[in-house]
Motif scaffolding. Structure first.
Motif, mmCIF file in Angstrom:
data_model
loop_
_atom_site.group_PDB
_atom_site.id
_atom_site.type_symbol
_atom_site.label_atom_id
_atom_site.label_comp_id
_atom_site.label_asym_id
_atom_site.label_seq_id
_atom_site.Cartn_x
_atom_site.Cartn_y
_atom_site.Cartn_z
ATOM 1 N N SER A 34 -44.744 47.798 9.632
ATOM 2 C CA SER A 34 -44.903 47.960 8.189
ATOM 3 C C SER A 34 -45.104 49.450 7.915
ATOM 4 O O SER A 34 -45.273 50.247 8.838
ATOM 5 C CB SER A 34 -46.080 47.130 7.660
ATOM 6 O OG SER A 34 -47.279 47.483 8.320
ATOM 7 N N GLY A 35 -45.083 49.803 6.647
ATOM 8 C CA GLY A 35 -45.211 51.224 6.330
ATOM 9 C C GLY A 35 -45.595 51.435 4.882
ATOM 10 O O GLY A 35 -45.571 50.510 4.062
ATOM 11 N N ASP A 36 -45.970 52.674 4.585
ATOM 12 C CA ASP A 36 -46.398 52.988 3.225
ATOM 13 C C ASP A 36 -45.220 52.929 2.261
ATOM 14 O O ASP A 36 -44.076 53.158 2.623
ATOM 15 C CB ASP A 36 -47.070 54.362 3.171
ATOM 16 C CG ASP A 36 -46.116 55.491 3.488
ATOM 17 O OD1 ASP A 36 -45.216 55.299 4.326
ATOM 18 O OD2 ASP A 36 -46.241 56.571 2.883
ATOM 19 N N VAL A 37 -45.538 52.579 1.029
ATOM 20 C CA VAL A 37 -44.526 52.461 -0.022
ATOM 21 C C VAL A 37 -44.096 53.844 -0.490
ATOM 22 O O VAL A 37 -44.926 54.740 -0.677
ATOM 23 C CB VAL A 37 -45.086 51.643 -1.204
ATOM 24 C CG1 VAL A 37 -44.148 51.711 -2.400
ATOM 25 C CG2 VAL A 37 -45.309 50.202 -0.792
ATOM 26 N N GLN A 38 -42.808 54.011 -0.665
ATOM 27 C CA GLN A 38 -42.232 55.254 -1.162
ATOM 28 C C GLN A 38 -41.334 54.932 -2.361
ATOM 29 O O GLN A 38 -40.789 53.827 -2.449
ATOM 30 C CB GLN A 38 -41.395 55.942 -0.071
ATOM 31 C CG GLN A 38 -42.177 56.378 1.151
ATOM 32 C CD GLN A 38 -43.121 57.510 0.847
ATOM 33 O OE1 GLN A 38 -42.803 58.403 0.073
ATOM 34 N NE2 GLN A 38 -44.306 57.469 1.448
ATOM 35 N N LEU A 56 -46.948 47.718 0.666
ATOM 36 C CA LEU A 56 -46.365 47.998 1.964
ATOM 37 C C LEU A 56 -44.894 47.608 2.008
ATOM 38 O O LEU A 56 -44.488 46.604 1.405
ATOM 39 C CB LEU A 56 -47.098 47.225 3.072
ATOM 40 C CG LEU A 56 -48.536 47.645 3.392
ATOM 41 C CD1 LEU A 56 -49.183 46.607 4.299
ATOM 42 C CD2 LEU A 56 -48.566 49.014 4.058
ATOM 43 N N PHE A 57 -44.109 48.418 2.711
ATOM 44 C CA PHE A 57 -42.780 48.022 3.132
ATOM 45 C C PHE A 57 -42.955 47.265 4.450
ATOM 46 O O PHE A 57 -43.797 47.633 5.278
ATOM 47 C CB PHE A 57 -41.884 49.227 3.371
ATOM 48 C CG PHE A 57 -41.513 50.000 2.124
ATOM 49 C CD1 PHE A 57 -41.710 49.475 0.861
ATOM 50 C CD2 PHE A 57 -40.953 51.267 2.238
ATOM 51 C CE1 PHE A 57 -41.352 50.184 -0.277
ATOM 52 C CE2 PHE A 57 -40.585 51.988 1.110
ATOM 53 C CZ PHE A 57 -40.788 51.445 -0.155
ATOM 54 N N ALA A 62 -39.298 49.507 6.094
ATOM 55 C CA ALA A 62 -40.328 50.433 6.562
ATOM 56 C C ALA A 62 -39.740 51.436 7.552
ATOM 57 O O ALA A 62 -40.049 52.631 7.508
ATOM 58 C CB ALA A 62 -41.485 49.666 7.193
ATOM 59 N N SER A 66 -40.361 54.468 5.104
ATOM 60 C CA SER A 66 -41.789 54.809 5.112
ATOM 61 C C SER A 66 -42.035 56.102 5.876
ATOM 62 O O SER A 66 -41.515 56.294 6.980
ATOM 63 C CB SER A 66 -42.611 53.677 5.735
ATOM 64 O OG SER A 66 -42.616 52.541 4.918
ATOM 65 N N LYS A 69 -45.833 54.885 9.288
ATOM 66 C CA LYS A 69 -45.463 53.556 9.780
ATOM 67 C C LYS A 69 -46.615 52.974 10.579
ATOM 68 O O LYS A 69 -47.305 53.691 11.306
ATOM 69 C CB LYS A 69 -44.195 53.632 10.635
ATOM 70 C CG LYS A 69 -42.975 54.158 9.890
ATOM 71 C CD LYS A 69 -41.784 54.293 10.808
ATOM 72 C CE LYS A 69 -40.529 54.745 10.069
ATOM 73 N NZ LYS A 69 -40.619 56.145 9.594
#
Length: 321
Positions: A34-38, A56-57, A62, A66, A69
């Motif tokens: 998963s990763g931060d939203v952009q 989250l992505f 992601a 992202s 990650k």
């Protein structure tokens, strides 16, 4: 023959590399990341991209977008901070707000000391509040999980059951089921060696920290030496699949890395000092080591064999009166 339908049976395999799930004809297959939203242009959103709580992505999106990650190799999956989101995304997509029965697995070596942790995790997410999921360019939907029953099995058992059971959950290869069978389940972080003697799980069954990650570590070294750079370990899949990195053919380096891994796997199996009648070799990268492994009666299984087996286990447990 079509699979016997068990109403709202869901299966999921939370791997270190991929999370795989299935409910009926609906599949879920995403990298375990998963990763931060952009901010994203709508044109960049693909139909199979997943978004969790607008926070989250998850999975492929992601990896692509992202900047930060979240990826773990922590061997206790129920304690890994990424597992909660990965499970809830997969199960939420497969089941929405519908009640369901669940089959999933744990590495052989960790099965007994992590089973209670995983059960607690499933119980917890089953009582949590609603959360939001979005797939592709659609709208967010509110999801509340309702797990009726769940069954945990050792990983590798799904591969065996995919081979030995028919789609009604009955044993179809009786002559093989009465033999000694070794499942070699090559995961990203772990190698599960699951021995079955007349379908009884053998005490010698174990898990080793000898998965695809070891080959990827070698491959990264080879790439650094040959090219001067290498992608992060969780980004290597696409380059291994294509065989191209930075415009160069890296197939010989990939083959070299996986041959080393295969030799280690061979040594570990030989070290069991048990003569098995059949060797079932599965996992997403099993094809990379299959030809090097020197076993009689060896059979190759694909990335989805585990969840097909979980599904047959569910049918066997809940599909017949």
């Amino acid at each position: 023959m079509a699979l016997t339908v068990v109403k709202n049976l869901s299966v999921i395999d939370l791997g270190f590399s991929y999370t795989k799930g299935k409910n009926g004809n609906t599949m879920y297959l995403q990298p375990s990341i998963s990763g931060d939203v952009q901010p994203m242009f709508e044109e960049n959103i693909k139909p199979n991209d997943f978004f969790y709580n607008d926070e989250l992505f998850v999975g492929n999106v992601a990896l692509r977008h992202s900047e930060i990650k979240y990826f773990t190799l922590k061997n206790n999956k129920s304690e890994a901070m990424t597992s909660d989101v990965l499970l809830k995304t997969g199960l939420g997509y497969l089941n929405k707000n519908n009640p369901f029965n669940l089959v999933t697995g744990l590495p052989v070596l960790f099965y007994f000391n992590q089973k209670s942790d995983m059960e607690k995790m499933l119980d917890r997410i089953n009582t949590e509040d609603t959360y939001s999921l979005k797939k592709g360019r659609g709208n967010y939907s509110e999801v509340k999980l309702h797990i009726n029953k769940y069954k945990l099995v050792p990983q590798g058992y799904g591969i065996a059951m995919d081979y030995l059971l028919d789609n009604k959950g009955k044993i179809q290869k009786v002559h093989i089921a009465n033999k000694k069978v070794l499942v070699i389940d090559l995961g990203f972080y772990t190698l599960n060696l699951l021995g079955l003697d007349k379908l009884e799980i053998m005490k010698e069954s174990t898990s080793l920290l000898l998965g695809v990650e070891k080959a990827y570590q070698l491959l990264r070294k080879y790439l650094m030496n040959a090219i001067g750079k290498a992608p992060a370990i969780y980004e290597l899949d696409k380059y291994v699949i294509s065989g191209i990195y930075e415009g160069r053919n890296i197939k010989p380096l990939i083959a070299k890395a996986f041959k080393s891994l295969a030799i280690q796997i061979q040594n570990e199996v030989d070290g069991l000092n048990i003569n098995f009648d059949y060797y079932l070799i599965g996992g997403g990268a099993a094809y990379q080591v299959f030809n090097t492994l020197n076993f009689k009666n060896k059979i190759l299984f694909d990335q989805l064999s585990q969840i097909r087996g979980y599904e047959k286990i569910g049918v066997r447990a809940w599909g017949r009166n």
